[in-house]
Design an enzyme around this catalytic site. Structure first.
Site, PDB file in Angstrom:
ATOM      1  N   HIS A 116       0.865  -1.179   0.000  1.00 54.47           N
ATOM      2  CA  HIS A 116       0.000   0.000   0.000  1.00 54.47           C
ATOM      3  C   HIS A 116       0.901   1.229   0.000  1.00 54.47           C
ATOM      4  CE1 HIS A 116      -3.607  -2.412   0.968  1.00 54.47           C
ATOM      5  NE2 HIS A 116      -2.751  -3.147   1.654  1.00 54.47           N
ATOM      6  N   GLU A 171      -7.295 -12.497   6.650  1.00 49.96           N
ATOM      7  CA  GLU A 171      -6.295 -11.928   7.554  1.00 49.96           C
ATOM      8  C   GLU A 171      -6.934 -11.910   8.942  1.00 49.96           C
ATOM      9  OE1 GLU A 171      -3.814  -7.755   8.220  1.00 49.96           O
ATOM     10  OE2 GLU A 171      -5.601  -7.765   6.976  1.00 49.96           O
TER      11      GLU A 171
END
Length: 355
Positions: A25, A210
């Site tokens: 990111h 996750e």
């Protein structure tokens, strides 16, 4: 596990492995020093007195506690120059880490909600990436990612706002992703917008498994039709899903330091990367948000080698997987595979357990 005295040699070997980074990111690469510089440049007040005080805040107890700081930090990004400088800083670090190709996720909703124009975000990143492609030879793609804690209607509006820029950035913008907090935001929430993206010919990825359950991985595959799963470490909880990942060679972009910092695992020796890899999952190693999680891609490789007992061969397989799982065309993948094979042949690593 390698002898710690030989760690510099291990780092040298890993750093020079030609590799791709597929889970990064760009807003999460904003180091505190640059964050403070951009804050001064733009007259933004940060709720921290110094770089050291900001670093002390990087003690997260959940994904959400990280996201709260992440979104606050992104508030210093205002001008095209800001996005350029942030992207260039990451790409310089990627060069040091032997990254030959990177697929960068970015969150336009984080910026447009603050009044930053979509064009500003694209223009700054693209200028840096094109410059690096020309000067350093590192190729790159952009993956526009929707924030899953917002509505699908907001995601659809974001897509429509970005589409007029597609032709201008067609050499870079090839993918769509889904990130932010998993809890309470299942993949199916975004089925319609992902169907629209698929019809438009975008490559599709999504965060799943996750903090969310293994079911989210299955739903990302079946409901969103993604080609690659970001994270996916909880896939191990479902034997049928795990076998599907192995049989279909669906890549997982695993981020070990991220999993540790966000308490998905309690310690690095508990990480399941090695188990997944040895079962035949196409696992890759990535840094996610390196400025916040304490390490870039090579740091993640090294930690896995040391704590999970990865062999030299397994480190090479991880690099191979990163190239195979990328969205590069076959001819470029083959070039990187050949370079990787040549490097391995020319650089034996006797400190590792494997062949």
């Amino acid at each position: 596990m390698p002898d710690t005295a030989l760690q510099p040699a291990l780092r040298t070997f890993v750093r020079s492995l030609p590799k791709a980074e597929l889970h990064l990111h760009i807003e999460g690469s904003l180091e505190p020093e640059l964050m403070f510089e951009l804050a001064r440049r733009n007259g933004v007040d940060l709720p921290y007195a110094s770089v050291d005080a900001l670093r002390l805040a990087y003690a997260f107890d959940s994904l959400q506690s990280f996201l709260d700081l992440y979104y606050a930090g992104a508030g210093v990004l205002i001008t095209e120059r800001d996005f350029h400088d942030m992207t260039m800083a990451y790409m310089n670090r990627a060069k040091e880490d032997g990254v030959v190709h990177v697929e960068i996720m970015f969150d336009p909703q984080t910026h447009t909600a603050r009044g930053v124009a979509m064009e500003t975000v694209f223009a700054g990143m693209a200028r840096a990436l094109r410059k690096v492609r020309s000067s350093m030879g590192i190729t790159s793609y952009l993956i526009l990612s929707f924030l899953r804690h917002l509505t699908e209607a907001d995601a659809m509006a974001t897509l429509e706002a970005a589409l007029p820029l597609r032709e201008q950035y067609k050499d870079l913008w090839i993918g769509i992703g889904l990130d932010s907090g998993e809890r309470g935001n299942p993949p199916g929430k975004f089925a319609r917008v992902f169907a629209r993206c698929k019809a438009l010919g975008f490559r599709l990825v999504a965060h799943a498994g996750e903090e969310g359950p293994a079911d989210y991985v299955r739903d990302a595959l079946d409901l969103l039709q993604v080609e690659r799963i970001d994270h996916g470490v909880r896939s191990e909880e479902d034997a049928l899903l795990l076998q599907r990942l192995i049989d279909q060679q669906i890549p997982l972009t695993v981020c070990p330091f991220s999993n540790l910092k966000l308490q998905v695992i309690k310690s690095m020796p508990q990480h399941n990367l090695a188990r997944l890899l040895r079962l035949g999952v196409m696992a890759t190693v990535n840094s996610d948000d390196p400025a916040y999680f304490g390490g870039y891609v090579v740091d993640n490789y090294i930690a896995c080698a040391e704590h999970l007992g990865l062999t030299r061969h397994e480190l090479v397989v991880l690099a191979q997987n990163s190239i195979a799982a990328s969205f590069l065309p076959p001819e470029q993948k083959n070039e990187h595979f050949q370079a990787l094979s040549a490097y391995v042949a020319e650089n034996p690593a006797p400190y590792m357990q494997g062949p």
